[in-house]
Design an enzyme around this catalytic site. Sequence first.
Site, PDB file in Angstrom:
ATOM      1  N   CYS A 244      -4.993  -3.608   2.974  1.00  0.00           N
ATOM      2  CA  CYS A 244      -4.898  -3.490   4.388  1.00  0.00           C
ATOM      3  C   CYS A 244      -6.120  -3.557   5.205  1.00  0.00           C
ATOM      4  O   CYS A 244      -6.844  -4.616   5.465  1.00  0.00           O
ATOM      5  CB  CYS A 244      -4.073  -2.303   4.731  1.00  0.00           C
TER       6      CYS A 244
ATOM      7  N   LYS B 282      -9.556   1.327  -1.920  1.00  0.00           N
ATOM      8  CA  LYS B 282      -9.578   0.632  -0.815  1.00  0.00           C
ATOM      9  C   LYS B 282     -11.179   1.127  -0.336  1.00  0.00           C
ATOM     10  O   LYS B 282     -11.709   2.214  -0.549  1.00  0.00           O
ATOM     11  CB  LYS B 282      -8.661   1.440   0.237  1.00  0.00           C
TER      12      LYS B 282
ATOM     13  N   GLU C 217       1.017  -1.269   0.032  1.00  0.00           N
ATOM     14  CA  GLU C 217       0.209   0.043   0.105  1.00  0.00           C
ATOM     15  C   GLU C 217       1.084   1.227  -0.208  1.00  0.00           C
ATOM     16  O   GLU C 217       2.000   1.179   0.627  1.00  0.00           O
ATOM     17  CB  GLU C 217      -0.732  -0.056   1.403  1.00  0.00           C
TER      18      GLU C 217
END
Length: 413
Positions: free
Chosen positions: A177, A133, A54
Amino acid sequence: MTTKSKVLVDLKIALVQLNSQVNQVTQNINRTWSLLNKFKEKTHKTPDIIVFPEFALTGYNFHSRDHIFPFCSLTKESESFKLAKQVSKLFNCYTVIGYPERTSTNNIDDGEPLYNSALVTSPQGNLIFNYRKSFLYQTDHDWHCHENPMGFQTFPLTFKQPNGKPDITINTSIGICMDLSPYEFEAPFIDFEFASYNLDMGTELIICPMAWLHSSSITDKSLSIIEKNEKKLEILQNLRKLDLPPYGSQNDFQFDLEKHTQKFKSLESDDYSRMDEPDLSNVDYWIRRFLPFLDLDHRTHWFQTDLIEKVLNGKDEEFLQHCPTKKSFMGARTDIPWAFKGKNMIMVNANRCGVEDGTTVFAGSSGIYKFNGKMEPGELKDNSKNHSVELLGNLGKGLEGIIMREVLFQVER
Ligand code: GLN
């Protein structure tokens, strides 16, 4: 009716672990190239896909929109796209890399949504997918990151196969994540939103670019300045003891091409030491977040009662909100005790390492896992010790490096 048959897939997957620092894009890129070039010289390996963390080239800890804005770019104008394109062409492989995305072509900040994204380039160097995300972490909220309006997504990746076998198209998804965690850390842990989505969609390859924190990080916002400084001092002293600068290790590269992670090693690796060993308590947590893909002994019992029926049809509002597919609960479905039985799924996470702001210690430990869909009787653990997950390897928690594995798994076609 056409009957499906099992096809054996052969994929060479490489993960890059970096300690990129905010405000040092050029240095971060240069170090990335020296790592990649050393990998190429040393191993002569040709991965089919290379995954970066990321925010791989920019650093992660941005504190406001003004702070991050100069580092945000349109996908095709980003340094990350430029690098991914070159990496793809050099290794003739897919490349996945996380970067901060802006969405307007105006020169100035016009208040457009900003995203925490990951782009994918083909072996020819073309942009073929961009994922944003969906579940955000506090640090993303600090700069007013927007959630992916599309939610979790899957996309196809077509891979060449050795020995003249036909190309194979794999159902793939990306989770950045916090996508692995419960929504806002508030949703019930057992909803397993991201894992359930992927189980329902039949995802075969899950790619996770991450900036996941080590437990020694300072995240408690209620600490007084004095308490925070004391904790910062502890982190600093620990780094000094390890002979490392305040930002952690850079340039001491680790290459891992074969060592399996030992499952039955104790989890004493919690503390921030032994930079070349994975942080097994985080590895455990990541595996636990994929519990729908793990063999469990309770599911048959649930199936015999009408428990799953109740959960799935009971329209539990919270569960439905972030489990868009809603076909399974903890891997169980109303028509079959374990929806993943007899299937395979590969999960990879490319995590960053190092320290930012003297407060955020990243957990490294980038790894490659195979969920094999096998069932065994007996008491089964809901973590990395479960027999149905194979820990194919992890990098250490604190060193930059590359791990590569040739992974064999079955898909139904
Ligand atoms: N759950 C993650 C953590 O605790 C989130 C970090 C992130 O999204 N970068 O590290």
